[in-house]
Scaffold this motif. Structure first.
Motif, PDB file in Angstrom:
ATOM      1  N   TYR A 377       0.860  -1.182   0.000  1.00 53.54           N
ATOM      2  CA  TYR A 377       0.000   0.000   0.000  1.00 53.54           C
ATOM      3  C   TYR A 377       0.899   1.236   0.000  1.00 53.54           C
ATOM      4  O   TYR A 377       1.885   1.299   0.735  1.00 53.54           O
ATOM      5  CB  TYR A 377      -0.901   0.023   1.242  1.00 53.54           C
ATOM      6  CG  TYR A 377      -1.646   1.326   1.389  1.00 53.54           C
ATOM      7  CD1 TYR A 377      -2.794   1.569   0.635  1.00 53.54           C
ATOM      8  CD2 TYR A 377      -1.175   2.321   2.237  1.00 53.54           C
ATOM      9  CE1 TYR A 377      -3.470   2.780   0.743  1.00 53.54           C
ATOM     10  CE2 TYR A 377      -1.840   3.534   2.352  1.00 53.54           C
ATOM     11  CZ  TYR A 377      -2.990   3.759   1.607  1.00 53.54           C
ATOM     12  OH  TYR A 377      -3.638   4.963   1.700  1.00 53.54           O
ATOM     13  N   LYS A 378       0.536   2.219  -0.827  1.00 57.39           N
ATOM     14  CA  LYS A 378       1.323   3.452  -0.909  1.00 57.39           C
ATOM     15  C   LYS A 378       0.378   4.640  -0.854  1.00 57.39           C
ATOM     16  O   LYS A 378      -0.574   4.723  -1.639  1.00 57.39           O
ATOM     17  CB  LYS A 378       2.137   3.492  -2.207  1.00 57.39           C
ATOM     18  CG  LYS A 378       3.112   4.673  -2.308  1.00 57.39           C
ATOM     19  CD  LYS A 378       3.918   4.578  -3.583  1.00 57.39           C
ATOM     20  CE  LYS A 378       4.903   5.733  -3.714  1.00 57.39           C
ATOM     21  NZ  LYS A 378       5.957   5.665  -2.672  1.00 57.39           N
ATOM     22  N   GLN A 379       0.619   5.538   0.095  1.00 61.47           N
ATOM     23  CA  GLN A 379      -0.226   6.714   0.265  1.00 61.47           C
ATOM     24  C   GLN A 379      -0.273   7.512  -1.031  1.00 61.47           C
ATOM     25  O   GLN A 379       0.754   7.803  -1.642  1.00 61.47           O
ATOM     26  CB  GLN A 379       0.322   7.589   1.399  1.00 61.47           C
ATOM     27  CG  GLN A 379      -0.620   8.704   1.836  1.00 61.47           C
ATOM     28  CD  GLN A 379      -1.820   8.200   2.615  1.00 61.47           C
ATOM     29  OE1 GLN A 379      -1.691   7.311   3.442  1.00 61.47           O
ATOM     30  NE2 GLN A 379      -2.977   8.771   2.363  1.00 61.47           N
ATOM     31  N   PRO A 433       6.153   0.415  -1.850  1.00 59.95           N
ATOM     32  CA  PRO A 433       5.084   0.673  -0.873  1.00 59.95           C
ATOM     33  C   PRO A 433       5.566   1.354   0.401  1.00 59.95           C
ATOM     34  O   PRO A 433       6.751   1.331   0.735  1.00 59.95           O
ATOM     35  CB  PRO A 433       4.579  -0.737  -0.561  1.00 59.95           C
ATOM     36  CG  PRO A 433       5.793  -1.606  -0.727  1.00 59.95           C
ATOM     37  CD  PRO A 433       6.553  -1.006  -1.881  1.00 59.95           C
ATOM     38  N   ASP A 434       4.596   1.945   1.112  1.00 55.43           N
ATOM     39  CA  ASP A 434       4.837   2.468   2.458  1.00 55.43           C
ATOM     40  C   ASP A 434       4.578   1.369   3.497  1.00 55.43           C
ATOM     41  O   ASP A 434       5.237   1.310   4.529  1.00 55.43           O
ATOM     42  CB  ASP A 434       3.911   3.642   2.763  1.00 55.43           C
ATOM     43  CG  ASP A 434       4.057   4.778   1.770  1.00 55.43           C
ATOM     44  OD1 ASP A 434       5.202   5.065   1.378  1.00 55.43           O
ATOM     45  OD2 ASP A 434       3.033   5.358   1.383  1.00 55.43           O
ATOM     46  N   HIS A 435       3.575   0.538   3.217  1.00 56.57           N
ATOM     47  CA  HIS A 435       3.200  -0.580   4.084  1.00 56.57           C
ATOM     48  C   HIS A 435       3.018  -1.816   3.215  1.00 56.57           C
ATOM     49  O   HIS A 435       2.747  -1.720   2.019  1.00 56.57           O
ATOM     50  CB  HIS A 435       1.880  -0.309   4.828  1.00 56.57           C
ATOM     51  CG  HIS A 435       1.955   0.809   5.817  1.00 56.57           C
ATOM     52  ND1 HIS A 435       1.903   2.142   5.445  1.00 56.57           N
ATOM     53  CD2 HIS A 435       2.057   0.801   7.176  1.00 56.57           C
ATOM     54  CE1 HIS A 435       1.969   2.896   6.521  1.00 56.57           C
ATOM     55  NE2 HIS A 435       2.070   2.108   7.584  1.00 56.57           N
ATOM     56  N   LYS A 458       5.590  -2.108   8.115  1.00 49.51           N
ATOM     57  CA  LYS A 458       5.740  -0.690   7.800  1.00 49.51           C
ATOM     58  C   LYS A 458       7.191  -0.436   7.385  1.00 49.51           C
ATOM     59  O   LYS A 458       8.131  -0.888   8.050  1.00 49.51           O
ATOM     60  CB  LYS A 458       5.392   0.176   9.021  1.00 49.51           C
ATOM     61  CG  LYS A 458       5.530   1.666   8.783  1.00 49.51           C
ATOM     62  CD  LYS A 458       5.190   2.439  10.052  1.00 49.51           C
ATOM     63  CE  LYS A 458       5.327   3.935   9.827  1.00 49.51           C
ATOM     64  NZ  LYS A 458       5.027   4.698  11.064  1.00 49.51           N
ATOM     65  N   LEU A 459       7.356   0.286   6.298  1.00 53.29           N
ATOM     66  CA  LEU A 459       8.695   0.588   5.799  1.00 53.29           C
ATOM     67  C   LEU A 459       9.056   2.021   6.188  1.00 53.29           C
ATOM     68  O   LEU A 459       8.441   2.979   5.724  1.00 53.29           O
ATOM     69  CB  LEU A 459       8.750   0.419   4.275  1.00 53.29           C
ATOM     70  CG  LEU A 459       8.388  -0.980   3.774  1.00 53.29           C
ATOM     71  CD1 LEU A 459       8.442  -1.030   2.250  1.00 53.29           C
ATOM     72  CD2 LEU A 459       9.307  -2.026   4.368  1.00 53.29           C
ATOM     73  N   ASN A 460      10.033   2.158   7.038  1.00 47.81           N
ATOM     74  CA  ASN A 460      10.509   3.481   7.456  1.00 47.81           C
ATOM     75  C   ASN A 460      11.618   3.918   6.511  1.00 47.81           C
ATOM     76  O   ASN A 460      12.738   3.431   6.592  1.00 47.81           O
ATOM     77  CB  ASN A 460      11.022   3.431   8.898  1.00 47.81           C
ATOM     78  CG  ASN A 460       9.929   3.052   9.876  1.00 47.81           C
ATOM     79  OD1 ASN A 460       8.792   3.515   9.756  1.00 47.81           O
ATOM     80  ND2 ASN A 460      10.247   2.214  10.846  1.00 47.81           N
ATOM     81  N   LYS A 461      11.302   4.824   5.631  1.00 50.05           N
ATOM     82  CA  LYS A 461      12.260   5.202   4.582  1.00 50.05           C
ATOM     83  C   LYS A 461      13.107   6.386   5.039  1.00 50.05           C
ATOM     84  O   LYS A 461      12.726   7.143   5.900  1.00 50.05           O
ATOM     85  CB  LYS A 461      11.510   5.544   3.300  1.00 50.05           C
ATOM     86  CG  LYS A 461      10.684   4.351   2.789  1.00 50.05           C
ATOM     87  CD  LYS A 461       9.894   4.718   1.568  1.00 50.05           C
ATOM     88  CE  LYS A 461       9.057   3.542   1.086  1.00 50.05           C
ATOM     89  NZ  LYS A 461       8.251   3.873  -0.084  1.00 50.05           N
TER      90      LYS A 461
END
Length: 461
Positions: A377-379, A433-435, A458-461
């Protein structure tokens, strides 16, 4: 003899749970984990029960429903399907095989009426029951493959591609993922629940997995529009659980051993005797199901109800040397996972690559199978446009699919060691993705290893 000993062991564990519950704790079947009590309800709560099929709300949440009503909290129940795909139950109920499309639809309508009667018995108003009517045994396939596709999903038994029930909220909606997601988002926006009870991501029933996935995406898309509710997943389908079967109101419901060590936040709601008796009566309202499965359904009418979710995994960028690009000769101690599930599966991100490492039997090489579902999922990006990845590897030969179609696996790697396999997939192939919602399962020969629940990453970029 083996079954008798197992029942004796579980009964002993249950007895221990009853003793410890006086101190607001349960001793779980899963290696003595301690279970916390479900947070209390108040009149300001808006409780939402998400049931994949009519009867799931009764067997998993009848006590919770009675408590919410007692506290004068708001309450709604939303059924994802009408449960029109249970061939065995239909055969027993009708006393003959069911083949015609119209008959399956009639059975789905019968299950809807059973739900109305069951909830009326507990005091839930008809207006607070919402039936979507999407295809029983089809919603996971829709989530994986049918997003803005040329044709909608077609149910195997009913042989139709849109909701056929005129009384349902989603009547006429084609079987596309975006339609299920839109319906769920509308309900969430209108009702704004504070507590949601939903089927578990580790449930082996595909509709149960799907409802959790659709809810996760809906809440992500509504993150800026509603306050995030508390989520309490309930487990229904798990191999060999709960035991013993049949009605045992004197026993607690304990987590299955398959989930031992997975750091789930298990919580219990304790039923008093009148509520437990009411739950027993409510389950029996589902005559189309209890005629074939009463021994199973009534095994959930116990002294407590059980809820628990996996914790979210947060992955940050890590140094390249923390991910071992090991060969079969390299020492396995080089690998240091970022996050792990009880030693069976671990995850990490490095240099734009998402790594999954899973344990394997040292004695089995060619028969080892690794499968993964990865939904990103990507905002700001329409979820329908995001990749829906299914990855399968037999030893080190692999294929990757997006929405059911083969896709390029350029940059994907599979490294096989004596006791584990590591798969690396570029984040670009996952839609950056963000999540992510990720489920991993491995097979040694024909035996699956571990519980294959979906994890939120959750991917903390």
């Amino acid at each position: 003899m083996r079954y008798t000993m197992k029942c004796f062991f579980i009964t002993a564990c249950s007895f221990l749970g009853v003793i410890l519950f006086g101190g607001s704790l349960f001793a779980a079947e899963s290696k003595g984990d301690l279970l916390k009590v479900l947070p209390a309800f108040s009149s300001s709560d808006r409780v939402l029960i998400l049931a994949p099929h009519p009867d799931d709300e009764a067997i998993a949440c009848a006590g919770v429903i009675q408590e919410a009503l007692r506290r004068k909290a708001g309450l709604k129940v939303v059924y994802l399907t009408n449960g029109d795909h249970n061939q065995l139950a239909f055969l027993v109920y009708k006393k003959r095989p069911v083949f015609r499309t119209g008959e399956f639809i009639q059975m789905g309508e019968m299950r809807r009426r059973e739900a109305l009667n069951a909830m009326r018995l507990m005091g839930v108003a008809d207006k607070d029951l919402i039936f979507l009517g999407y295809p029983d045994f089809g919603t996971f396939s829709i989530f994986c493959k049918y997003w803005k596709s040329k044709k909608p999903f077609k149910s195997i038994l009913t042989r139709i591609s849109a909701v056929p029930y005129k009384e349902n909220f989603s009547y006429g909606s084609a079987y596309f993922g975006e339609n299920i997601l839109a319906d769920l988002k509308k309900i969430l926006l209108d009702y704004r629940p504070t507590k949601i009870f939903v089927s578990h991501p580790g449930d082996v029933n595909v509709d149960h997995k799907a409802y959790y996935l659709f809810l996760s995406v809906a809440l992500a898309e509504l993150e800026r529009d509603i306050r995030r509710p508390q989520i309490f997943p309930y487990l229904v389908h798990c191999v060999g659980w709960p035991l013993p079967r049949h009605y045992h109101p004197e026993l607690p419901l304990l987590p299955p051993v398959q989930f031992s060590g997975l750091a789930l936040d298990w919580r219990v709601y304790v039923l008093n005797n009148p509520d437990l008796a009411k739950k027993h009566s409510v389950i029996l309202q589902y005559k189309s199901q209890t005629r074939s499965s009463a021994f199973y359904l009534l095994s959930f009418a116990r002294s407590n109800e059980l809820f628990g979710d996996y914790p979210e995994i947060a992955l940050g960028p890590v140094e390249t040397d923390r991910i071992s690009a090991f060969s079969r000769e390299a020492p396995e101690e080089e690998y240091l996972p970022e996050q792990s599930d009880a030693g069976e599966v671990s995850y990490a991100v490095s240099d734009g690559v998402f790594y999954i490492t899973a344990g394997k039997n040292r004695e089995l090489e060619k028969r080892f199978v690794f499968t993964a579902y990865i939904f990103g999922y990507k905002q700001g990006v329409d979820f329908a446009e995001m990749p829906k990845i299914m990855f399968i590897s037999r030893y080190n030969v692999f294929r990757m699919f997006d929405k059911g179609r083969p896709v390029s696996s350029s940059g994907v790697s599979v490294k096989v060691g004596k006791s584990r396999v590591t798969v690396g997939i570029p984040l670009s192939l996952l839609g950056a993705p963000d999540h992510m919602l990720v489920s991993v399962r491995t097979y040694d020969g024909m035996q699956p290893r571990g519980a294959a629940g979906f994890r939120r990453i959750k991917l903390n970029k």
